[in-house]
Motif scaffolding. Sequence first.
Motif, PDB file in Angstrom:
ATOM      1  N   ARG A 167     -18.244  22.039  25.784  1.00  9.03           N
ATOM      2  CA  ARG A 167     -17.161  22.624  24.979  1.00  9.03           C
ATOM      3  C   ARG A 167     -15.821  22.578  25.708  1.00  9.03           C
ATOM      4  NH1 ARG A 167     -19.697  28.039  22.078  1.00  9.03           N
ATOM      5  NH2 ARG A 167     -21.717  27.140  21.517  1.00  9.03           N
ATOM      6  N   CYS A 168     -15.843  22.819  27.019  1.00 10.09           N
ATOM      7  CA  CYS A 168     -14.593  22.807  27.775  1.00 10.09           C
ATOM      8  C   CYS A 168     -13.989  21.411  27.810  1.00 10.09           C
ATOM      9  CB  CYS A 168     -14.809  23.330  29.187  1.00 10.09           C
ATOM     10  SG  CYS A 168     -16.000  22.396  30.174  1.00 10.09           S
ATOM     11  N   VAL A 169     -14.841  20.389  27.884  1.00 10.90           N
ATOM     12  CA  VAL A 169     -14.358  19.009  27.914  1.00 10.90           C
ATOM     13  C   VAL A 169     -13.624  18.686  26.616  1.00 10.90           C
ATOM     14  CG1 VAL A 169     -15.020  16.594  28.130  1.00 10.90           C
ATOM     15  CG2 VAL A 169     -16.276  18.337  29.413  1.00 10.90           C
ATOM     16  N   SER A 170     -14.201  19.101  25.491  1.00  9.47           N
ATOM     17  CA  SER A 170     -13.595  18.832  24.184  1.00  9.47           C
ATOM     18  C   SER A 170     -12.326  19.643  23.954  1.00  9.47           C
ATOM     19  CB  SER A 170     -14.603  19.147  23.072  1.00  9.47           C
ATOM     20  OG  SER A 170     -15.771  18.370  23.212  1.00  9.47           O
ATOM     21  N   ALA A 171     -12.290  20.855  24.514  1.00 10.13           N
ATOM     22  CA  ALA A 171     -11.173  21.759  24.230  1.00 10.13           C
ATOM     23  C   ALA A 171      -9.957  21.514  25.113  1.00 10.13           C
ATOM     24  CB  ALA A 171     -11.627  23.203  24.396  1.00 10.13           C
ATOM     25  N   CYS A 172     -10.136  20.890  26.277  1.00 11.35           N
ATOM     26  CA  CYS A 172      -9.026  20.746  27.224  1.00 11.35           C
ATOM     27  C   CYS A 172      -7.933  19.840  26.659  1.00 11.35           C
ATOM     28  CB  CYS A 172      -9.527  20.165  28.544  1.00 11.35           C
ATOM     29  SG  CYS A 172      -8.197  19.886  29.750  1.00 11.35           S
ATOM     30  N   PRO A 173      -6.739  20.358  26.389  1.00 14.68           N
ATOM     31  CA  PRO A 173      -5.676  19.540  25.788  1.00 14.68           C
ATOM     32  C   PRO A 173      -5.103  18.513  26.760  1.00 14.68           C
ATOM     33  CG  PRO A 173      -4.825  21.699  26.353  1.00 14.68           C
ATOM     34  CD  PRO A 173      -6.300  21.745  26.597  1.00 14.68           C
ATOM     35  N   GLN A 195      -3.874  17.342  38.728  1.00 13.81           N
ATOM     36  CA  GLN A 195      -2.509  16.935  38.410  1.00 13.81           C
ATOM     37  C   GLN A 195      -2.309  16.859  36.895  1.00 13.81           C
ATOM     38  OE1 GLN A 195      -1.120  13.619  40.666  1.00 13.81           O
ATOM     39  NE2 GLN A 195       0.954  13.754  39.881  1.00 13.81           N
ATOM     40  N   ALA A 196      -3.294  16.332  36.175  1.00 15.32           N
ATOM     41  CA  ALA A 196      -3.195  16.270  34.719  1.00 15.32           C
ATOM     42  C   ALA A 196      -3.120  17.677  34.136  1.00 15.32           C
ATOM     43  CB  ALA A 196      -4.390  15.523  34.147  1.00 15.32           C
ATOM     44  N   CYS A 197      -3.926  18.581  34.685  1.00 12.17           N
ATOM     45  CA  CYS A 197      -3.926  19.972  34.230  1.00 12.17           C
ATOM     46  C   CYS A 197      -2.564  20.615  34.475  1.00 12.17           C
ATOM     47  CB  CYS A 197      -5.025  20.740  34.956  1.00 12.17           C
ATOM     48  SG  CYS A 197      -5.077  22.513  34.613  1.00 12.17           S
TER      49      CYS A 197
END
Length: 230
Positions: A167-173, A195-197
Amino acid sequence: MTIQQRLRQLAEKQGLADMGFFRTDHPGSGGLGYGITLVARLSDAVVDEITDRPTHSYFHHYRTVNAYLDRCMLETGLLLQQQGWRYIPVGASQSIPTAEDPHGFHGRFPHKQGACLAALGVMGTNGLFLHRRYGPRVRLGTVFTDCPLVEENPQLLENRVCEKCGRCVSACPANAIKGVVYQRGMPEFSLIDPQACSQYMKQAFQKIGRGAVCGICMKVCPYTGEKAVP
């Protein structure tokens, strides 16, 4: 009463959710050799308000809990010092730029590593520490000391939580979560792209704490409540 009993008594008085003890030769320990993990719970009501972006309340709560942990670490260290031991508290949320890491994605010591060594929980695919009872909705602090503490949870826990989730993988914008299930000894940044985060937060959430927090992966994680790690 032993020193560990006194430390736990202090933690209960401070309102901490948990405390754990571990041994370490990590350079951040300053050669003291022993570590204490302090765990503070976040407010479920505040976290539940996060949607596709953090809230102003969450940013304020995040900073307040970090300051609370810093205070608890100081009091823990002062108790140790009164008994003749040395201590080093590690900032609850502190990044230190270095030649190897000019962006400062690392601190003096990864609190999550200490919490895992103390067998208080496991690392999640989202790069967050998953507490054995409270999931990712916690903040951590670490105090190093030369006081010879006894490890109370010698059996390290394994991550069975994230194997069939995602779920976290799908939700991370920011698409910063790589979808890797943590294995013991794996570097933290093999799970996420810091860095992307960081860049996404600074761009998308500039008006909420100047892009210092997000919390989406924590909000969507189903590992919450009074559950035990399988």
